[in-house]
Write an enzyme that holds these catalytic residues in place. Sequence first.
Site, short mmCIF file in Angstrom:
data_model
loop_
_atom_site.label_atom_id
_atom_site.label_comp_id
_atom_site.label_asym_id
_atom_site.label_seq_id
_atom_site.Cartn_x
_atom_site.Cartn_y
_atom_site.Cartn_z
N ASN A 55 5.01 -34.74 -8.87
CA ASN A 55 3.40 -34.74 -8.31
C ASN A 55 2.79 -35.10 -10.06
O ASN A 55 2.80 -34.00 -11.10
CB ASN A 55 3.20 -33.65 -8.35
N ASN B 257 -3.03 -22.23 -4.51
CA ASN B 257 -2.82 -22.59 -3.44
C ASN B 257 -1.16 -22.69 -2.69
O ASN B 257 -0.22 -23.64 -3.84
CB ASN B 257 -3.09 -24.04 -3.11
N ASP C 125 6.31 -21.22 -9.70
CA ASP C 125 4.80 -22.47 -8.69
C ASP C 125 3.80 -22.17 -9.87
O ASP C 125 3.09 -22.63 -10.19
CB ASP C 125 4.40 -22.01 -7.48
#
Length: 439
Positions: free
Chosen positions: A96, A298, A325
């Site tokens: 991403n 999230n 993460d």
Amino acid sequence: MQILIRSARVVDAASSFDGQLCDLLIDNGLIRQMGTDLVAGETTRVIDGHNLHVSPGWVDMRVLAQDPGFEHKEDLASVCRAAAAGGFTDIAVLPNTYPVVDTKDTLGYVRRLGEGQPVHVHVVAAITRKAAGDDFTDMLDLHHAGAVAFSDGHHPLQNPDLLLKTLQYLQPINGLLMNRPEEALLTRFGQMHEGVQSTLLGLKGIPAIAEELIVERDLRLLDYVLGKRKESGVEKADESNPPSLPVLHFSTISTARSVELIRMAKAQGLPVSCDVAAHQLVFDDSAMADFDTNLKVNPPFRSPQDVAALWAGLANGTIDAIVSDHTPQDAESKNLEFDQAEFGMTGLETLFSAVVSNNRGLSLSQVVDKLTTRPRYILRLPAASVAEGQVASLTLFDPTGTWTFERTLSKSKNSPFLGQTLTGRIVGTVHQGQFIPAV
């Protein structure tokens, strides 16, 4: 260059020295000798310390490097420095970026940037172009160009036909599909876990079922693709045959039901694996009472019952790996009203300490296994061991040492642990024949 590690306790189930105190002599990037009272040469760098432990180098399976495109939040050099400070020798970076890692050119750019860094950089390539969930990338070309796995990263794969065809496409090349399970139509405008706390705080909730529906869907599709026909109920896998490499990996699961679904799938013999983010093991949804945007992540922090189930899943082997993460966000993305702030927190430098400081019954060997053996196996990386003749990819740490997280090496400061005193201190890593001290 020679390095001599003095009197370190080995934490490596695959090593004959597991649990023992010993010296390690490293020469030209290899562990040349292990034993006691090894002799150091005049130019040998000696590393020792109180309660020193050594294990194979740690692997983080889920890191957002933000490079290319968002270098003001993080670049590959800064993320690698943060990873090394956190005890990692290997990281897998998500696609991403801008542009998205969906072509050989972009993948090659990231791999070239990763050369000479203090950690090995493994690139996860996108499943769909621009990670938009519409058209496939050329996964075969990306695989041959060095992609370690395939995922749309922070964008959950919504289209079941795309997921099914990806599983089929990756089978001949023994590829790995990684998906963060979330039904996006159920989470629109969501800010935190849906429950009593979200009601009290007046924030739109992100329901647990949004994750669980996708976990169940993906497992059904995997079963369909593999052509398995199982009887109703749970069947144990044949222990005489080792399980095959995972084909489908769930990233950052967060609910008790997800843990149970994956546990049953593994018992039935499905080649599936999963990980949990370290911060999900530390916080539950009650932590949101102060509207701290650094805690806006999230998947969101779930209920105390979910957190307990995640720890149990780690203990019984359902959850294979712990990840950071790591999602760096600049001040302009976080210093906003809660509902306007971006999701994500940094975590590379604090993963181990966060787990150790909040440990609920995991042994040190189990924690290390979730950072070493299992991630390497899932990502198809070469196995690493603390043994003579092996490549010296090592993490040195003191599991009982305390330290204060006063300064981050990440470009972004979105960590709730800044300023806190934690247990579990990283001493440094050995990477490509060099000792890299933790800062």
